[in-house]
Write a protein that holds these residues in place. Structure first.
Motif, short mmCIF file in Angstrom:
data_model
loop_
_atom_site.label_atom_id
_atom_site.label_comp_id
_atom_site.label_asym_id
_atom_site.label_seq_id
_atom_site.Cartn_x
_atom_site.Cartn_y
_atom_site.Cartn_z
N ASN A 401 -0.66 7.45 4.37
CA ASN A 401 -1.00 8.75 3.79
C ASN A 401 0.20 9.38 3.10
O ASN A 401 0.06 10.03 2.06
CB ASN A 401 -1.53 9.68 4.88
CG ASN A 401 -2.98 9.39 5.23
OD1 ASN A 401 -3.88 9.53 4.41
ND2 ASN A 401 -3.22 8.97 6.47
N MET A 402 1.40 9.20 3.67
CA MET A 402 2.60 9.72 3.03
C MET A 402 2.86 9.02 1.69
O MET A 402 3.22 9.65 0.70
CB MET A 402 3.80 9.54 3.97
CG MET A 402 3.79 10.50 5.16
SD MET A 402 4.93 10.01 6.49
CE MET A 402 6.50 10.04 5.62
N LEU A 403 2.67 7.69 1.67
CA LEU A 403 2.87 6.96 0.42
C LEU A 403 1.83 7.38 -0.62
O LEU A 403 2.14 7.49 -1.81
CB LEU A 403 2.79 5.45 0.67
CG LEU A 403 2.99 4.56 -0.56
CD1 LEU A 403 4.32 4.83 -1.22
CD2 LEU A 403 2.87 3.09 -0.17
N LYS A 404 0.61 7.61 -0.17
CA LYS A 404 -0.44 8.06 -1.08
C LYS A 404 -0.05 9.40 -1.70
O LYS A 404 -0.27 9.64 -2.89
CB LYS A 404 -1.76 8.18 -0.31
CG LYS A 404 -2.96 8.51 -1.18
CD LYS A 404 -4.22 8.52 -0.34
CE LYS A 404 -5.45 8.85 -1.19
NZ LYS A 404 -6.69 8.89 -0.36
N LYS A 410 6.34 5.63 -7.91
CA LYS A 410 7.60 6.35 -7.70
C LYS A 410 8.41 5.71 -6.57
O LYS A 410 9.63 5.51 -6.69
CB LYS A 410 7.30 7.81 -7.37
CG LYS A 410 8.53 8.70 -7.29
CD LYS A 410 8.11 10.14 -7.04
CE LYS A 410 9.32 11.06 -6.96
NZ LYS A 410 8.92 12.47 -6.67
N PHE A 411 7.74 5.36 -5.48
CA PHE A 411 8.45 4.74 -4.36
C PHE A 411 8.96 3.36 -4.72
O PHE A 411 10.07 2.97 -4.33
CB PHE A 411 7.52 4.66 -3.15
CG PHE A 411 8.17 4.12 -1.90
CD1 PHE A 411 9.34 4.67 -1.42
CD2 PHE A 411 7.61 3.05 -1.22
CE1 PHE A 411 9.95 4.17 -0.27
CE2 PHE A 411 8.21 2.54 -0.08
CZ PHE A 411 9.38 3.10 0.39
N LEU A 412 8.18 2.61 -5.48
CA LEU A 412 8.61 1.29 -5.90
C LEU A 412 9.87 1.37 -6.76
O LEU A 412 10.80 0.57 -6.60
CB LEU A 412 7.48 0.59 -6.67
CG LEU A 412 7.75 -0.84 -7.13
CD1 LEU A 412 8.02 -1.75 -5.95
CD2 LEU A 412 6.57 -1.37 -7.94
N GLU A 413 9.91 2.35 -7.64
CA GLU A 413 11.11 2.54 -8.46
C GLU A 413 12.30 2.94 -7.60
O GLU A 413 13.43 2.51 -7.84
CB GLU A 413 10.84 3.60 -9.53
CG GLU A 413 11.99 3.82 -10.50
CD GLU A 413 12.35 2.57 -11.27
OE1 GLU A 413 13.55 2.42 -11.63
OE2 GLU A 413 11.47 1.72 -11.52
N ALA A 427 3.39 -1.64 -9.75
CA ALA A 427 2.93 -0.90 -8.57
C ALA A 427 1.50 -1.23 -8.21
O ALA A 427 1.14 -1.29 -7.02
CB ALA A 427 3.09 0.60 -8.83
N ASP A 428 0.63 -1.46 -9.20
CA ASP A 428 -0.78 -1.74 -8.91
C ASP A 428 -0.95 -3.02 -8.10
O ASP A 428 -1.94 -3.17 -7.37
CB ASP A 428 -1.57 -1.88 -10.23
CG ASP A 428 -1.75 -0.53 -10.92
OD1 ASP A 428 -1.53 0.49 -10.25
OD2 ASP A 428 -2.10 -0.51 -12.11
N HIS A 429 0.00 -3.93 -8.23
CA HIS A 429 -0.10 -5.18 -7.48
C HIS A 429 0.06 -4.93 -5.97
O HIS A 429 -0.61 -5.57 -5.16
CB HIS A 429 0.99 -6.15 -7.94
CG HIS A 429 1.09 -7.40 -7.12
ND1 HIS A 429 0.26 -8.49 -7.32
CD2 HIS A 429 1.90 -7.74 -6.08
CE1 HIS A 429 0.57 -9.43 -6.45
NE2 HIS A 429 1.55 -9.01 -5.68
#
Length: 776
Positions: A401-404, A410-413, A427-429
């Motif tokens: 839920n936090m990542l959502k 943004k987190f991936l970057e 990110a979609d992967h």
């Protein structure tokens, strides 16, 4: 000028020839004197040999060293070339003596070669005859003009043959005596001085009596010349010859192999501490003996020194020397599923960006998102849980839920910026699985990221200094971009939350003897394939991975029950460690709702003052506390237009959304649900729906499974209602399914396609959800 040339043609020719010979003499030496391959050698921070690999030619020839022990130099000069420091590459006296001896004997019995000439001969590697000898004389004289005596000795000692495939004093010292040349005894130095004289005729395994006699003869010369006293001489004579070549050290073998591939034939000084490396490998081997009983075959660990930003120990795997399957894989560098090991970085970034406070309640209930159905490890849910507690308990649903909320792109970057290079896809992967092992990381980059977090607190984002004496094992200093990803305050709050990591359902932590203050995090990948543990103090970061290099999962392979035990044992090797000081001038004091962890709202009753980052003031004020009006006996809710105002009781009430409330009140007996609305005010109800679907989630595609008998499995619908005794009526499209009370669950087997689920409670509240069903 022309007349001079005509009158003295012979002189001109002689001058040209002389100049030509002078130029030939000057340029007769090749650029590097020795055109040869060397072994790859790797040393610890104090010069202790960790390991080596043979040269391309299959010889143990260590890269040339400029450091020679005095004992060896003394033995070599007395044995080979007593006038070494007096001649210019050729000793005329020795040449005349050798010529006389050879003529009298009718054959070559003496060569008169100086150490310089022997160095040239080894470099050229030509057949020995009078012509080649003459060239050696010329080149030796040339070498003496441009190299110091010590440099010539170093060249000789580094390339002299010592029997078999051992070349040079460094390789010979390690192979024959098991230690560096600096630790040679007089007997050992004398043996190495005489061995190159005839390495094929005499060797430690061949013609040993003659070799011993030769060595002792040299020792006697040393005694007679006053280099040794009588006691030292006698002790040296009594010292036996080595029986067998010693195996070279095999510490940090994966580091040695990696450097052999990346930079072969060089001498590498690393930041590794050999003493700590030995102890760390012993810890891993001991735990491997236990884990292997469960067919868990591989272990890896790395230890970083926080202050120095250096690698102190590096264990790429266990049992490297056994050649067992997978043991040569350097797990420290291998990408593996991350499990939960990335959760602290999401928590830290959200604190830093002002999207979260440490005690903010985050949702903790089952969800399904695009076919992804995460679960908490213990299959229990709190409904809502403070963010810091969710991190220390490593709860999966709050993290999702936090990542959502934060955003996967943004987190991936962020992860890429702080040094993770293994995320190759967009990110979609990864989607929301990114936080639970949907991507791969290496132990090296993961531990280095935790190192950055620790350094941001220790150095308060100042760039650390680095030394230039090491060529492997130093972690680069912060780049400006990396420094921006780790604020000291957010890092400190994250590490503070990780002190409290505890999963009593997995392990009895009384079995761990270490009571030191350590921030630590574990991770377990899907299918029990990868077990992670990383521990952090202001002095060290210890990262451990446990599993099978093949990817085979094993029951019981979790970060807490395997890697964490190894990690704590390694920390016990490191001596005293301290704890992080709270960064100064970073935090501000804020009023926080004690129940929700949000900034205090105007309806919050219990308020505490806590230190928060300035960005934290951007977060939402408490959304859960509201004002409710109750009847005189406080059993029902009322409104001013349907109940006497002078009898209304005004209350501040903590109200969670229905699904969160449904789970939360199970774990918190003191939680009070809203009283039902008074019958007299039913028509004045504020439109707040007391119902919420637990499953399915909004806009969900549902994949039905096939049962063992081949039939299609049922779809289990579930609902949360604020009033536990409420009656709820279920409909699928236009078909009535039935009613529920107390436990609102309904099973149905819909056809493939789009459907609308509608529920109506006895008070007329309506809730609908559309789903798309796919059959197996």
């Amino acid at each position: 000028m022309i007349d001079f040339v005509r009158k003295h043609p012979g002189g001109i020719i002689i001058c040209c020839l002389g100049l030509t010979l002078l130029l030939m003499f000057w340029f007769c030496l090749p650029g590097p004197l020795f055109q040869t391959d060397y072994s790859t050698t790797v040393y610890d921070r104090n010069g202790q040999l960790l390991g080596a690999r043979v040269s391309k030619e299959g010889q143990w020839r260590f890269p040339p060293s400029t450091k020679l022990p005095d004992k060896y130099i003394t033995c070599l000069i007395i044995y080979e070339d007593r006038y070494f420091y007096r001649h210019i590459g050729v000793n005329p006296v020795s040449v005349l003596r050798a010529l006389k001896q050879n003529l009298e004997a009718g054959k070559i019995v003496s060569g008169a070669s100086t150490i310089t000439m022997q160095t040239i001969r080894m470099a050229r590697n030509k057949k020995r005859n009078l012509f080649q000898k003459s060239i050696e004389v010329i080149m030796a004289a040339r070498l003496e003009l441009t190299r110091s005596k010590h440099a010539i000795l170093s060249l000789y000692a580094s390339h002299a043959p010592f029997g078999s495939n051992v070349m040079g004093i460094d390789a010979a010292s390690w192979r024959y005596f098991g230690h560096s040349p600096a630790d040679l005894s007089w007997a050992q130095a004398a043996l190495l001085a005489v061995l190159p004289n005839a390495p094929s005729a005499m060797h430690i395994k061949k013609n040993r009596p003659a070799l011993l006699q030769k060595r002792n003869k040299l020792l006697t010369k040393l005694y007679q010349s006053g280099k040794l006293d009588e006691v030292t001489w006698q002790l040296a004579l009594d010292e036996p010859l080595p029986d067998e070549p010693f195996p070279l050290p095999q510490l940090a073998p994966h580091v040695v192999s990696n450097l052999q591939i990346e930079r072969p034939g060089q001498k590498h000084i690393t930041t590794i501490d050999a003493a700590l490396q030995i102890k760390t490998e012993h810890v891993l081997n001991r735990w491997h003996s236990e884990f292997s009983q469960n067919k868990i075959q591989h272990l890896a660990a790395v230890v970083f020194d926080v202050e120095k930003s250096e690698v102190a120990a590096y264990c790429g795997n266990v049992n490297f020397e056994t050649r067992q399957v997978g043991c040569q894989v350097d797990i420290v560098q291998a990408p593996r599923s991350s499990g939960s090991i990335l959760k602290p970085f999401l928590y830290q970034q959200m604190l830093q960006e002002g999207e979260l406070l440490p005690k903010t309640l985050v949702p903790d209930f089952p969800i399904i998102a695009k076919g992804f159905q995460p679960q908490n490890y213990n299959l229990k849910y709190d409904g809502a849980v403070p963010a810091s507690l969710a991190l220390s308990r490593s709860l999966n649903l709050p993290s999702v839920n936090m990542l959502k909320q934060y955003g996967v792109p943004k987190f991936l970057e962020d992860l890429r910026t702080i040094g993770f290079s293994t995320f190759k896809f967009p990110a979609d992967h990864y989607g929301l699985t990114l936080i639970l092992g949907g991507g791969e990381v290496s132990l090296w980059e993961t531990s280095a990221a935790y190192l950055r977090m620790a350094q941001s607190v220790v150095f308060n984002n100042r760039k650390q200094r680095r030394k230039d004496r090491f060529d492997w094992g130093q972690i680069p200093v912060f780049t400006e971009k990396e420094a921006g990803q780790f604020s000291a305050g957010a890092s400190w709050q994250t590490l503070d939350a990780l002190i409290h990591v505890n999963r009593p359902e997995e392990i009895d932590w009384k079995s761990i003897p270490s009571m030191r203050k350590i921030a630590w995090k574990t991770g377990t990948s899907y299918g029990f394939r990868d077990a992670w543990a990383v521990g952090v103090t202001p002095e060290y970061v210890v990262g451990v991975w446990t599993g099978n290099a093949s990817g085979e999962g094993r029951a019981g392979l979790t970060g807490t029950s395997t890697s964490a035990l190894v990690m704590f044992d390694i920390f016990n090797l490191l001596g005293h460690t301290s704890w992080f000081e709270m960064p100064a001038d970073v935090f501000e004091t804020a009023e926080i709702c004690k129940v929700s962890g949000h900034l205090a709202g105007r309806h919050c009753d219990e308020i505490e003052k806590l230190a928060v980052l300035p960005a934290g003031f951007k977060t939402e004020a408490c959304p859960y506390h509201t004002i409710v009006y109750l009847c005189e006996d406080e059993r029902h809710r009322v409104f001013a237009n349907c109940y006497p105002a002078d009898k209304m009781v005004r209350k501040h009430w903590f109200v969670l959304p229905p699904v969160q409330e449904w789970y939360y009140k199970k774990r918190h007996p003191n939680y009070k649900t809203l009283p039902p609305l008074s019958q007299s005010c039913a028509g004045n109800q504020v439109p707040v729906n007391p119902m919420e679907f637990i499953y399915p989630n909004a806009h969900n595609t549902v994949h039905l499974s096939k049962q063992l008998d081949g039939s299609v499995g049922a779809l289990a619908l579930e609902l949360a209602h604020r009033q536990s005794n409420a009656v709820v009526y279920w409909h699928l499209n236009d078909t009535y399914l039935g009613s529920t009370q107390y436990f609102h669950q309904m099973s149905v087997i819909p056809k493939e396609g789009s459907h609308l689920i509608t529920v109506v409670d006895e008070c007329g509240n309506v809730l609908s959800r559309g789903i798309k069903v796919k059959l197996p």
